[in-house]
Scaffold this motif. Structure first.
Motif, short mmCIF file in Angstrom:
data_model
loop_
_atom_site.label_atom_id
_atom_site.label_comp_id
_atom_site.label_asym_id
_atom_site.label_seq_id
_atom_site.Cartn_x
_atom_site.Cartn_y
_atom_site.Cartn_z
N UNK B 189 0.39 -29.71 5.03
CA UNK B 189 1.16 -28.83 5.91
C UNK B 189 2.65 -29.12 5.78
N UNK B 191 4.23 -30.45 3.22
CA UNK B 191 4.77 -30.02 1.94
C UNK B 191 4.99 -28.51 1.98
N UNK B 192 4.04 -27.78 2.58
CA UNK B 192 4.13 -26.32 2.61
C UNK B 192 5.27 -25.85 3.50
N UNK B 193 5.42 -26.46 4.68
CA UNK B 193 6.38 -25.91 5.63
C UNK B 193 6.67 -26.88 6.77
N UNK B 195 9.29 -26.83 8.72
CA UNK B 195 9.83 -26.16 9.90
C UNK B 195 8.68 -25.76 10.84
N UNK B 196 7.58 -25.29 10.25
CA UNK B 196 6.47 -24.88 11.09
C UNK B 196 5.87 -26.06 11.83
N UNK B 197 5.76 -27.20 11.16
CA UNK B 197 5.21 -28.38 11.82
C UNK B 197 6.07 -28.73 13.03
#
Lengths: 298, 313, 252
Positions: B189, B191-193, B195-197
């Motif tokens: 998660x 690595x992907x994003x 900001x979303x975390x």
């Protein structure tokens, strides 16, 4: 007082060497976002080629001063040939991959070139000390300076000056800065980014090889030459700010002087001092002394 | 009743097979397995970081800290217990990992790689110039003992082998469990994003810190085991080329399973053994070509290549 | 206005170098209001949401959520207080499956500050997330990586993730951008139906005036970093300055 003079002289000579090696690396990173581990191999290749050519030159008894031109020629040949091979044969295919993955790819290249070098030149050292004593010496106060070292300083200043002039005063340099600043925008404006990359990498490679070639007469060219150079160049580039050419100048000066100070005042801290500065700068200013942050928009 | 977890079954079976094999294998194979499994333990820690897109180019720091902690305790304090020493290695590396983690957690991408490299080179710089630690030559680590008893060379070797096998299987099971937890699943998660975390109410830096300490602990333990098995430590354990080798194994293995780093490390060990014997002059070239091939054609590493061939079969 | 304010923004100002992104913004939003923010590109709508949710820090002013000052808090602190948001460009975990995206969002909502060492895919959580996929009508994409699903699905997933926590105040940044015109109402119906059960206060940024008229009971119009008009939809959309600067004269 004498110690201080020694430190400054040694530091500046060392900084000049560091600058020649690191400026190519930072240029390539700035434009292409490629942190090139194989830069150390280019350095080693430059050194070996220069040492071999210089050796043959003196064996045949040609005019000694010509060997200096030979060093430059060696750098040019190695840099252009290897630069073409690496950029067209590898880096082009890694366009758009994660920066760290690209680092690993250049690390793989470094491993391959290490063995290539050994296959060509074997395990024996290649000394080529003749050019080092060609230019005589100059004494300044308590110091006896070899003019070859002074020439190295001049070369570093020339390279620094040329890159500054090239980047800020020529059209192609401004195009390069445009790519460094915003690659997508540059592409959208019709700049041929592929060609910019190739030219940049060739310049970077020649500079890496030049670092090796110009050092060849000062050391005994032997195995594992590139291995130490890589991390040193990393340290310089990181301290100055990844991708910043003025940063490379500052980084080289800071690290050159600190190493010289350590060698004269606290020899056991020689290696430690360099990486202490590197980590401290990363901690206090992660983007380097002259680098700047990249922000993400949502 | 849920179906048993395939990874857990495979690990338990591997444990039984490896321990049994230990009684028959020639000594070179035992040494190869010990060193490979230990390196696999380090790569396992790196794998967790790599799942978040982070590459530590200085993992040799903790590997060497584990090794030197064992060497020092054994030499200066005369503690040579075979169970206690690896724990000392783990503890030393963990403490350092917790401390450095407060800095590392703020870094990403190339800066994470560079700062970790910087720390490892600092330690290297310290080691090469410290005469009491043997400078560049390092020093020999005393033979370990069991409950104060000194065993025969053969018995010591078997014991270290079993200990390494048990540690490898144990940490693999532990990390396998970790990767199934909320915190563990945040790796991809992140690595992907990131900001979303953050906007889901969690601190990305905390995940990175946990991963970093985990990696440090694993590398420290592995360094300790390696020091005991090899019987010698020197500064090259902390040099950047050691880190490069460890990262190499991680990339070669892939991130698909906790078993992957061990397989990758074993493949690495086998190539190394045979290449050094039959083609020593092109050993690094083989590594380089393999790494390029993985990066260009199998970005998921050996593990995904294995999975693909199994799907096709 | 109905009920006590959930959000009270006072004299909020944000300067980027010389550019004014927000200037003296005063706005107060009551419980369970549905507010629509409109404005031309660059009017400061997203900046306003970024400021309230802590992604950017204001140069001056105050933002109070149920009386608590938000200025100085980080996005994760603000999220934990119950102020959540979705994004104009969906912020999802692109290599993970749609279900895993939701599981992570719900896992983090459940586990609070410290925990996180519980299995993510517990039977209850999977069941809850599958139920939610049905509410948002994206259950067909359950196991597809978020990177490869249609934009509309990704937008809905982004909103579903934003509502994982019992949000008291929810910001939706252009929930229908990038979605085909004929599907916009369907998407908004799904979102609004899902949110109606939560009793949340909703603030959404929208360019499509038809959507604004249909779903927003109150409209706030932004222009050049300031609030141009604020009030019931009919009044604001009929305002001459709003028509000039925001919606364009053609709708007059």
């Amino acid at each position: 007082m004498a110690t201080l003079a020694f430190i400054v002289a040694d530091g500046i000579i060392y900084a000049s060497w560091l600058l020649i090696v690191a400026v190519g690396m930072t240029l390539v990173y700035g434009v292409m976002r490629v942190l090139n581990v194989a830069h150390g191999s280019l350095y080693a290749l430059g050194a070996y080629t220069a040492a071999t050519m210089v050796g043959a030159w003196f064996q045949r008894g040609y005019a000694p001063l010509g060997s200096l031109a030979l060093l430059l020629a060696a750098a040019l040949v190695v840099g252009l040939v290897m630069g073409l091979i690496l950029e067209l044969g590898l880096l082009r295919f890694l366009h758009g991959r994660d920066e760290v993955v690209v680092v690993l790819a250049t690390y793989a290249t470094f491993l391959i070139l290490e063995d290539v070098i050994q296959l060509i030149w074997g395990v024996e050292a290649r000394p080529a000390p003749q050019p080092y004593s060609l230019l005589g010496t100059t004494s300044v106060g308590p110091l006896l300076l070899n003019n070859y070292d002074l020439a190295l300083i001049a070369l570093a200043l020339l390279i620094g000056g040329l890159s500054w002039w090239g980047l800020t005063r020529t059209i192609s340099g401004k195009l390069l800065l445009a790519v460094i600043f915003d690659r997508e925008m540059a592409e959208a404006c019709g700049i041929n980014v592929r060609r910019v990359f190739l030219v940049t990498f060739l310049i970077g490679s020649v500079l890496g090889a030049l670092g090796g070639a110009s050092t060849a007469p000062m050391i005994s060219v032997s195995r594992g030459l590139g291995v130490d150079v890589i991390v040193l160049a990393f340290a310089v580039v990181v301290v100055g700010g990844l991708g910043s050419i003025p940063g490379a100048l500052l980084g080289a000066t800071v690290i050159g002087l600190s190493r010289a100070a350590a060698v004269h005042l606290l020899p056991q801290a020689e290696v430690f001092a360099i990486y202490l500065i590197m980590t401290l700068v990363l901690i206090v200013r992660p983007y380097g002394l002259l680098g700047h942050e990249r922000l993400r928009k949502v | 009743m849920r179906a048993p977890d395939r990874t857990v079954v495979a690990l338990v079976m591997a444990f039984v097979v490896l321990v049994a094999a230990g009684f028959f294998l020639p000594s070179w194979a035992v040494s190869l397995l010990v060193v490979s499994l230990a390196r696999g333990i380090v790569a396992l820690g790196l794998m967790v970081q790599f799942r978040s897109g982070l590459v530590s180019f200085g993992q040799a720091l903790f590997f060497a800290v584990g090794g030197y902690a064992v060497g020092l305790i054994a030499l200066k304090l005369r503690v040579t217990d075979v169970i206690l020493l690896p724990l000392v290695g783990v503890a030393a590396a963990t403490l350092l990992g917790v401390a450095l983690g407060f800095l590392m957690r703020r870094y990403r991408e190339i800066f994470f790689a560079m700062l970790s490299l910087g720390f490892s080179m600092l330690f290297y710089g310290l080691l090469v110039k410290t005469e009491t630690l043997g400078s560049t030559d390092g020093f020999n680590v005393p033979t370990p003992t069991v409950f104060g008893l000194r065993l025969s060379v053969l018995a010591t070797r078997t014991l270290l082998y079993d200990l390494t096998v048990a540690s490898a299987v144990g940490v693999a099971l532990g990390v396998h469990w970790y990767l199934g937890t909320i915190l563990g699943r945040l790796d991809t998660a992140l690595r992907d994003n990131e900001v979303r975390v953050e906007y889901l109410g969690y601190a990305p830096a905390r995940v990175i810190h946990v991963q970093y300490v985990l990696g440090a602990a694993l590398a420290g333990g592995a360094g300790a085991l390696t020091a005991l098995a090899v019987g010698h430590i020197d500064p090259s354990m902390a040099y950047w080329t050691t880190s490069g080798e460890l990262v190499f194994v991680t990339i070669l293995s892939g991130t698909g399973s906790v078993i992957a780093p061990f397989l990758g490390s074993l493949v690495f060990g086998l190539i190394q053994t045979f290449a050094l014997q039959y083609a020593p002059s092109i050993w690094q070239m083989i590594l380089g070509v393999a790494l390029l091939a993985i990066i260009l054609y199998f970005p998921g590493g050996l593990w995904s290549a294995l999975e693909r061939s199994r799907v096709r079969a | 206005m109905t009920g006590p304010p959930v959000l009270e923004v006072r004299r909020l100002t944000k300067l980027f170098d010389q550019v004014v992104a927000a200037r003296d913004i005063d706005v107060s939003i009551a419980t369970e209001e549905i507010v629509s923010i409109i404005g031309a590109n660059g009017a400061g709508k997203t900046t306003f949401v970024n400021l309230v949710t802590g992604y950017a820090h204001p140069s001056a002013g105050s933002i109070r959520f149920r009386g608590q000052e938000l200025v100085g808090l980080r996005p994760r602190d603000i999220t934990r207080l119950g102020v959540c948001r979705s994004f104009q460009v969906p912020q999802v975990f692109s290599t993970m499956s749609v279900l895993d995206n939701l599981l992570i969002a719900y896992g983090l909502a459940d586990s609070g500050r410290r925990a996180g060492l519980h299995p993510l895919a517990s039977r209850d959580r999977v069941a809850a997330c599958e139920g939610l996929l049905r509410v948002y009508r994206i259950e067909a994409y359950r196991d597809r990586p978020a990177a490869v699903v249609p934009q509309g699905v990704r937008k809905l997933l982004d909103i579903a993730m934003a509502t994982a926590r019992e949000a008291t105040l929810l910001f939706l940044d252009e929930p229908t951008s990038g979605i085909a015109t004929e599907e916009k109402f369907a998407v908004m119906d799904i979102v609004m139906a899902a949110l109606a059960q939560r009793k949340a206060t909703v603030v959404f940024i929208e360019h499509d005036i038809d959507i604004v008229e249909r779903y927003g009971t109150r409209v706030v119009a932004f222009h050049e970093g300031r609030i141009l008009a604020d009030g019931p939809a009919a009044g604001v959309l009929g305002d001459s300055r709003v028509r000039e600067h925001v919606t364009g004269r053609r709708r007059a």
